[in-house]
Design a protein around this motif. Structure first.
Motif, PDB file in Angstrom:
ATOM      1  N   PRO A  14       0.780  -1.243   0.000  1.00 53.11           N
ATOM      2  CA  PRO A  14       0.000   0.000   0.000  1.00 53.11           C
ATOM      3  C   PRO A  14       0.814   1.296   0.000  1.00 53.11           C
ATOM      4  N   HIS A  15       2.124   1.206  -0.233  1.00 50.66           N
ATOM      5  CA  HIS A  15       2.924   2.443  -0.187  1.00 50.66           C
ATOM      6  C   HIS A  15       4.174   2.261  -1.044  1.00 50.66           C
ATOM      7  N   THR A  16       4.152   2.804  -2.259  1.00 52.27           N
ATOM      8  CA  THR A  16       5.365   2.791  -3.094  1.00 52.27           C
ATOM      9  C   THR A  16       5.493   4.116  -3.845  1.00 52.27           C
ATOM     10  N   HIS A  17       6.747   4.381  -4.214  1.00 56.15           N
ATOM     11  CA  HIS A  17       7.051   5.543  -5.075  1.00 56.15           C
ATOM     12  C   HIS A  17       7.768   4.971  -6.289  1.00 56.15           C
ATOM     13  N   LEU A  18       7.218   3.922  -6.909  1.00 56.65           N
ATOM     14  CA  LEU A  18       8.076   3.285  -7.918  1.00 56.65           C
ATOM     15  C   LEU A  18       7.995   3.906  -9.296  1.00 56.65           C
ATOM     16  N   ILE A  70       0.873   3.333  -6.092  1.00 55.30           N
ATOM     17  CA  ILE A  70       2.038   4.079  -6.572  1.00 55.30           C
ATOM     18  C   ILE A  70       1.731   5.568  -6.430  1.00 55.30           C
ATOM     19  N   LYS A  71       2.696   6.303  -5.869  1.00 56.80           N
ATOM     20  CA  LYS A  71       2.489   7.730  -5.627  1.00 56.80           C
ATOM     21  C   LYS A  71       3.164   8.585  -6.697  1.00 56.80           C
ATOM     22  N   SER A  72       2.597   9.763  -6.921  1.00 57.34           N
ATOM     23  CA  SER A  72       3.331  10.794  -7.655  1.00 57.34           C
ATOM     24  C   SER A  72       4.271  11.439  -6.632  1.00 57.34           C
ATOM     25  N   LEU A 121      -0.956   9.836   5.178  1.00 59.89           N
ATOM     26  CA  LEU A 121       0.218  10.696   5.274  1.00 59.89           C
ATOM     27  C   LEU A 121       1.492   9.967   5.684  1.00 59.89           C
ATOM     28  N   HIS A 122       2.625  10.559   5.240  1.00 54.66           N
ATOM     29  CA  HIS A 122       3.945  10.183   5.724  1.00 54.66           C
ATOM     30  C   HIS A 122       4.076  10.867   7.076  1.00 54.66           C
ATOM     31  N   ALA A 123       4.004  10.079   8.150  1.00 53.46           N
ATOM     32  CA  ALA A 123       3.848  10.670   9.479  1.00 53.46           C
ATOM     33  C   ALA A 123       4.959  10.242  10.420  1.00 53.46           C
ATOM     34  N   ASP A 170       1.730   6.438   7.705  1.00 57.43           N
ATOM     35  CA  ASP A 170       2.824   5.573   7.261  1.00 57.43           C
ATOM     36  C   ASP A 170       4.163   6.033   7.832  1.00 57.43           C
ATOM     37  N   HIS A 171       5.046   5.097   8.071  1.00 57.29           N
ATOM     38  CA  HIS A 171       6.373   5.260   8.694  1.00 57.29           C
ATOM     39  C   HIS A 171       6.264   5.096  10.217  1.00 57.29           C
ATOM     40  N   LEU A 172       5.949   6.227  10.934  1.00 61.26           N
ATOM     41  CA  LEU A 172       5.661   6.173  12.378  1.00 61.26           C
ATOM     42  C   LEU A 172       6.832   5.740  13.258  1.00 61.26           C
ATOM     43  N   THR A 177       6.552  -1.731   0.982  1.00 62.07           N
ATOM     44  CA  THR A 177       7.978  -1.620   0.631  1.00 62.07           C
ATOM     45  C   THR A 177       8.478  -0.184   0.677  1.00 62.07           C
ATOM     46  N   ASP A 178       7.596   0.799   0.402  1.00 65.64           N
ATOM     47  CA  ASP A 178       8.028   2.196   0.249  1.00 65.64           C
ATOM     48  C   ASP A 178       8.992   2.341  -0.935  1.00 65.64           C
ATOM     49  N   CYS A 179       8.961   1.380  -1.856  1.00 67.14           N
ATOM     50  CA  CYS A 179       9.950   1.366  -2.947  1.00 67.14           C
ATOM     51  C   CYS A 179      10.168   2.769  -3.532  1.00 67.14           C
TER      52      CYS A 179
HETATM   53 FE    FE Z   1       7.100   6.952   1.143  1.00 68.13          FE
END
Ligand code: FE
Ligand code: NIG
Length: 414
Positions: free
Chosen positions: A80-84, A149-151, A250-252, A273-275, A324-326
């Motif tokens: 649920p969290h990538t920047h690929l 996938i995020k922008s 959010l990236h928190a 996410d992160h935390l 993965t946060d790829c």
């Molecule tokens: Fe991220």
């Protein structure tokens, strides 16, 4: 209608009871040692002990029967969290970090995320779509059947839209379910240095409405961090996004505890996410608000940081998802298998808890649990055959992937 029966499988799956699973439920799986999975037109029609599944068909044989050879069968991973979607890797920055320069210091000097922004600005939409697809297919080979996938390497209207269109193109060419998230607020672009409020206003008034109009993203995200965006800016942007119908996340509290977890609870975000630095009281607020904690162990590993306190979170009743946060900076990794291994061996999740985190809770973190994330009747038949007896093979067989076969909507894709 075609029906296929997968038999002689050791089936392990979380069971969907209508909400992400935290606390004791995070580690409770349905297990069928001599299991069968009946798939009808790409959807799970039945599962359980072989005899029970056959009986449910009242003597009607399926069109095909496939013997799984007593291998372990689990739901496909949901990341649920990538920047690929990015144009170039950043080896030089990796070397700088190894030599001791902190991640946020590199960003402050105009490197890090901002160097990826320059690379995306030079790349065509077609090139971005091609490399994004390539990485999504790498993830697929490691068992990821659904991903986000995020922008966020555009940071201006044209380049953010270019990224989102590239993600849409990659999604159309991949067998996976791919959802896009708008992360225009990933860093402060050079031209807005010292004027981050103006940049947030631009995103709210100019860019978000266009993203909505073209239907380019389902959710909106922001990087709240010291030297990046404040909690107040996060609240402003994400409230505006909710007003337009976006889900938010959010990236928190990745490096500093700014209270991102509390903001996620206040907004009833899909996830925070992160935390790594989040305060336990704010984690409790997330649990009460039904917000998923998406943890990114490969990022902590790559940045050589202490891991998020996953054990404590689960014990608090907070549902934990893994991703993965790829991305080319803090976590160049497409593999949920690797994230799974770190979660078990370095964050003390049990393999059962990690399986829930890598499947059902990830589906909740994307708002897609009605379709994917577990082997429940009526959901998509997205599943993996592992080269082992139980999900423990994933962390146990280190450094390789035990994912042998991958099925999306009942069709073998790897
Ligand atoms: Fe991220
Ligand atoms: O989730 N923290 C911010 N964003 C990414 C890193 C992006 C990059 O370094 O390119 C993350 O870790």
């Amino acid at each position: 209608m075609t029906t296929t029966l997968y038999k002689k499988a050791r089936i392990y799956t979380p069971v969907d009871e209508g909400r992400a699973r935290g606390g004791k439920k995070q580690g409770q799986l349905a297990c069928f040692p001599d299991g069968a999975l009946l798939v009808e037109d790409g959807t799970v029609a039945a599962l359980g002990p072989y005899e029970t599944v056959l009986r449910a068909r009242s003597g009607q044989p399926p069109d095909a029967e496939i013997d799984c050879g007593n291998k372990c069968l689990v739901p496909g991973f949901v990341d649920p969290h990538t920047h690929l979607c990015f144009a170039a890797t950043r080896e030089a920055e990796f070397d700088l970090r190894l030599a001791g320069t902190p991640y946020l210091e590199i960003l402050k000097r105009g490197g890090g995320i901002l160097s990826s922004v320059q690379a995306v600005a030079r790349a065509s939409e077609q090139f971005l779509a091609d490399v994004t697809l390539e990485r999504a297919l790498t993830a697929l080979r490691h068992g990821t059947t659904t991903l986000e996938i995020k922008s966020g390497y555009g940071l201006d209207q044209d380049n953010e839209l270019k990224m989102l269109r590239a993600i849409r193109q990659a999604a159309a060419r991949s067998p996976q379910d791919i959802v896009a998230t708008f992360l225009g607020a990933h860093a402060i672009p050079e031209v807005y240095r010292g004027r981050s409020d103006d940049f947030i206003a631009l995103l709210i008034h100019e860019v978000l409405p266009l993203v909505k109009e073209e239907g380019l993203a389902d959710a909106c995200d922001i990087f709240c961090e010291e030297g990046v965006f404040s909690i107040e800016q996060g609240r402003r942007l994400l409230r505006a996004a909710q007003g337009l119908g976006f889900r938010v996340k959010l990236h928190a509290d990745e490096v500093h505890d700014l209270g991102g977890a509390a903001l996620a609870a206040e907004l009833r975000a899909l996830s925070a996410d992160h935390l790594l630095a989040a305060h336990p009281d704010n984690l409790q607020r997330m649990a009460a608000a039904g917000v998923v904690a998406t943890l990114l162990p490969v990022t902590a590993y790559s940045l050589k940081k202490p891991f998020a306190k996953a054990r404590q979170m689960i014990n608090q009743g907070l549902p934990v998802a893994l991703a993965t946060d790829c991305n080319p900076g803090s976590s160049y990794c497409e593999s949920m298998v690797f994230a799974f291994g770190l979660a078990v061996l370095l964050m003390d999740l049990t393999p059962a808890e990690a399986l829930t985190a890598a499947t059902l809770n990830g589906a909740y973190a994307l708002g897609l649990a009605d379709r994917v994330g577990s082997l429940d009747v009526g959901k998509q038949a997205d599943f993996l055959l592992l080269d082992g007896e139980s999900p423990s093979i994933l962390p146990y067989h280190a450094g390789v992937s035990s994912v042998q076969e991958v099925y999306k909507k009942g069709r073998r894709v790897v």
